[in-house]
Design a protein around this motif. Structure first.
Motif, PDB file in Angstrom:
ATOM      1  N   ARG A 107     -54.121  26.017 -12.070  1.00 44.74           N
ATOM      2  CA  ARG A 107     -54.959  26.180 -13.276  1.00 44.74           C
ATOM      3  C   ARG A 107     -54.424  27.299 -14.163  1.00 44.74           C
ATOM      4  NH1 ARG A 107     -61.335  25.310 -13.144  1.00 44.74           N
ATOM      5  NH2 ARG A 107     -60.964  25.947 -15.291  1.00 44.74           N
ATOM      6  N   ARG A 159     -53.544  14.281 -13.180  1.00 41.06           N
ATOM      7  CA  ARG A 159     -54.181  14.961 -12.049  1.00 41.06           C
ATOM      8  C   ARG A 159     -53.134  15.748 -11.263  1.00 41.06           C
ATOM      9  NH1 ARG A 159     -56.337  12.313  -6.490  1.00 41.06           N
ATOM     10  NH2 ARG A 159     -54.116  12.594  -6.051  1.00 41.06           N
ATOM     11  N   GLY A 214     -60.701  22.297  -9.755  1.00 45.73           N
ATOM     12  CA  GLY A 214     -59.928  23.289  -9.018  1.00 45.73           C
ATOM     13  C   GLY A 214     -60.721  24.497  -8.548  1.00 45.73           C
ATOM     14  N   ASP A 215     -61.986  24.649  -8.994  1.00 36.68           N
ATOM     15  CA  ASP A 215     -62.746  25.810  -8.510  1.00 36.68           C
ATOM     16  C   ASP A 215     -63.632  25.445  -7.322  1.00 36.68           C
ATOM     17  OD1 ASP A 215     -64.003  24.212 -10.322  1.00 36.68           O
ATOM     18  OD2 ASP A 215     -64.643  25.820 -11.663  1.00 36.68           O
ATOM     19  N   ALA A 217     -55.004  25.756  -5.999  1.00 40.47           N
ATOM     20  CA  ALA A 217     -55.622  25.191  -7.212  1.00 40.47           C
ATOM     21  C   ALA A 217     -55.691  26.261  -8.308  1.00 40.47           C
ATOM     22  CB  ALA A 217     -57.016  24.658  -6.884  1.00 40.47           C
ATOM     23  N   ARG A 218     -56.018  27.482  -7.915  1.00 40.03           N
ATOM     24  CA  ARG A 218     -56.097  28.574  -8.910  1.00 40.03           C
ATOM     25  C   ARG A 218     -54.752  28.807  -9.579  1.00 40.03           C
ATOM     26  NH1 ARG A 218     -59.939  30.755  -5.911  1.00 40.03           N
ATOM     27  NH2 ARG A 218     -58.468  31.706  -4.457  1.00 40.03           N
ATOM     28  N   SER A 236     -57.657  22.352 -18.911  1.00 41.11           N
ATOM     29  CA  SER A 236     -57.883  21.641 -17.645  1.00 41.11           C
ATOM     30  C   SER A 236     -59.255  21.974 -17.087  1.00 41.11           C
ATOM     31  CB  SER A 236     -56.803  22.007 -16.625  1.00 41.11           C
ATOM     32  OG  SER A 236     -56.989  23.322 -16.167  1.00 41.11           O
ATOM     33  N   GLY A 294     -62.267  16.617 -10.510  1.00 44.07           N
ATOM     34  CA  GLY A 294     -62.578  17.925  -9.937  1.00 44.07           C
ATOM     35  C   GLY A 294     -63.993  18.379 -10.262  1.00 44.07           C
ATOM     36  N   ILE A 318     -57.041  19.323 -10.089  1.00 45.88           N
ATOM     37  CA  ILE A 318     -57.111  19.871 -11.441  1.00 45.88           C
ATOM     38  C   ILE A 318     -56.815  18.716 -12.389  1.00 45.88           C
ATOM     39  CG2 ILE A 318     -56.051  21.511 -13.070  1.00 45.88           C
ATOM     40  CD1 ILE A 318     -55.663  22.170  -9.442  1.00 45.88           C
TER      41      ILE A 318
END
Ligand code: PL4
Length: 395
Positions: A321, A379, A334-335, A317-318, A331, A186, A340
């Motif tokens: 996380r 992952r 994801g941003d 993704a947020r 981790s 990521g 992630i």
């Protein structure tokens, strides 16, 4: 009987993703009541959005008319190649430098034909398995020696080096696979880092295949989305990209490669001319329907849909996380990417994979499947329906 290609025998084990799928099937067979959720393979789940879908369906409808019918389109539609140059590269490339394909993975598989088995290969470790397995298939990887292939230079990308490799170890005249935003970590290489990458390749006469399959997930405007944002890259880089993760074309199949005219082999021959020869010899072009969809994806309405779709997966993704953070699991990613990369120190990642599957009925991908430096990581893919991702996080 006919002999087996020894390069196939040299492949380490099953390809990572079918192996994950096999373990999922075995678990499902033993636990038929389990409601399994996949955050494993990076496969898109949301419908193709209306404007892009209209491009696809109109493309299909045109094939049923005398005026609209088209057959082979070997190098890809001229208008699509020009549009790709305009949208992603500020028009810096001519249509002859852009090759339409059936996806980034397929291009990666074919590209190594340009360099053959004697060219040394270097990869980020961990990395998307196709770079290593493709090198094994062409005979460039040497023997498997427990942790990796002895003919491949693994450049660890870990927490300790901010997931950017030590390029002083890059062999001269080598072929380097580099992926940013990275699968699986990521991580996104910044401008300065890519500057070092290009400078090193130029100094060492190395060529980088830059895999930008997740470029549309970059949200930080300071981060580069293409290697060609870096000066000097036209002399040392090929870029591959795709509509798979931006427009949801994982099943439709459409991608492209950029091979600048300045790119030369050590003897001065044109890499672009050879790539054109390879593509016209063993590839017959991407589907006309997919290309019509691709064109729609690159007009204003289509680009808005791409932004909406990638925003959606980044929203997933947020959630992942946050869930990991609430459990105290470290981790990254994801941003600006849909993956992630979660750290399970001193653990075997296949064991953690099995534990998460058994305890939560959630499928992930074990970091070790991406290379020796991936062990101890898991992952999580952000591709999934929102309700499934929420439920996986709850579990
Ligand atoms: C599972 C860095 C996913 N069966 O769809 P494409 O061919 O344009 O792009 C594939 C691709 C290219 N480059 C990178 C990628 O991560 C991917 C897709 N990777 C994943 O979960 O890692 C899908 C994998 C698929 C496969 O083997 O590629």
């Amino acid at each position: 009987m006919i002999q087996r290609n020894p390069c196939i025998a040299n492949l380490k084990a099953g390809y990572l993703f079918p192996e994950v799928a096999k373990r999922r099937r075995e678990y499902a067979a033993a636990h038929p009541e389990a409601k399994i959720i996949s955050l494993g393979v990076g496969n898109t789940t949301e419908p193709v959005l209306p404007h892009i879908n209209k491009g696809l369906t109109e493309g299909a409808a045109r094939l049923g008319t005398l005026e609209g019918y088209s057959g082979y389109q070997d190098e890809g539609l001229l208008v699509l190649r020009e549009k790709i140059s305009a949208v992603f590269y500020n028009g810096k490339f001519t249509a002859n430098e852009i090759f339409i394909s059936d996806g980034a993975k397929c291009d990666i598989g074919r590209l190594q034909l340009l360099f053959g088995r004697s060219t040394q290969v270097a990869v980020q470790d961990p990395s998307y398995p196709v770079y290593v397995d493709g090198s094994v298939l062409i005979g460039a990887a040497g023997r498997f020696g427990g942790a990796g292939y002895d003919g491949i230079v693994y450049l660890p990308c870990t927490k300790a080096n901010g997931f950017f490799p030590d390029l002083s170890r890059l062999p001269s005249k080598s072929l380097l696979y580099f992926c940013s935003p990275n699968n699986p970590t990521g991580a996104v290489a910044n401008r300065e880092q890519l500057g070092v990458l290009v400078k090193t390749c130029l100094e060492k006469g190395a060529l980088v295949v830059f895999d930008a399959a997740y470029s549309e997930y970059v949200r930080d405007p300071k981060l580069p989305k293409s290697i060609y944002e870096i000066e000097g890259s036209r002399q040392c880089a090929i870029e591959v990209n795709s509509f798979s993760k931006s427009a949801g074309f994982t099943g439709v199949r459409l991608g492209w490669s950029v091979v600048p005219s300045e790119l030369k082999y050590e003897g001065g021959e044109s890499v672009n001319a050879d790539w054109s020869r390879v593509c016209s010899t063993i590839f017959n072009g991407a589907s006309n329907i997919a290309q019509a969809g691709g064109l729609a994806a690159l007009d204003d309405e289509g680009l808005k849909e791409i932004k909406g779709l990638t925003d959606f997966y980044l929203g997933n993704a947020r959630l992942i996380r946050d869930a990991l953070q609430s459990l105290g699991i470290e981790s990254v990613g994801g941003d600006n990417s849909p993956y992630i990369w979660a750290y399970f120190p001193n653990r075997d990642s296949w064991e953690v994979f099995s534990q998460i599957l058994e305890k939560c009925q959630v499928v992930t991908t074990p970091g070790a499947g991406f290379g020796p430096a991936g062990n101890g990581y898991i992952r999580f893919s952000a591709f999934g329906h929102r309700a499934d991702v929420q439920e996986a996080c709850r579990r």
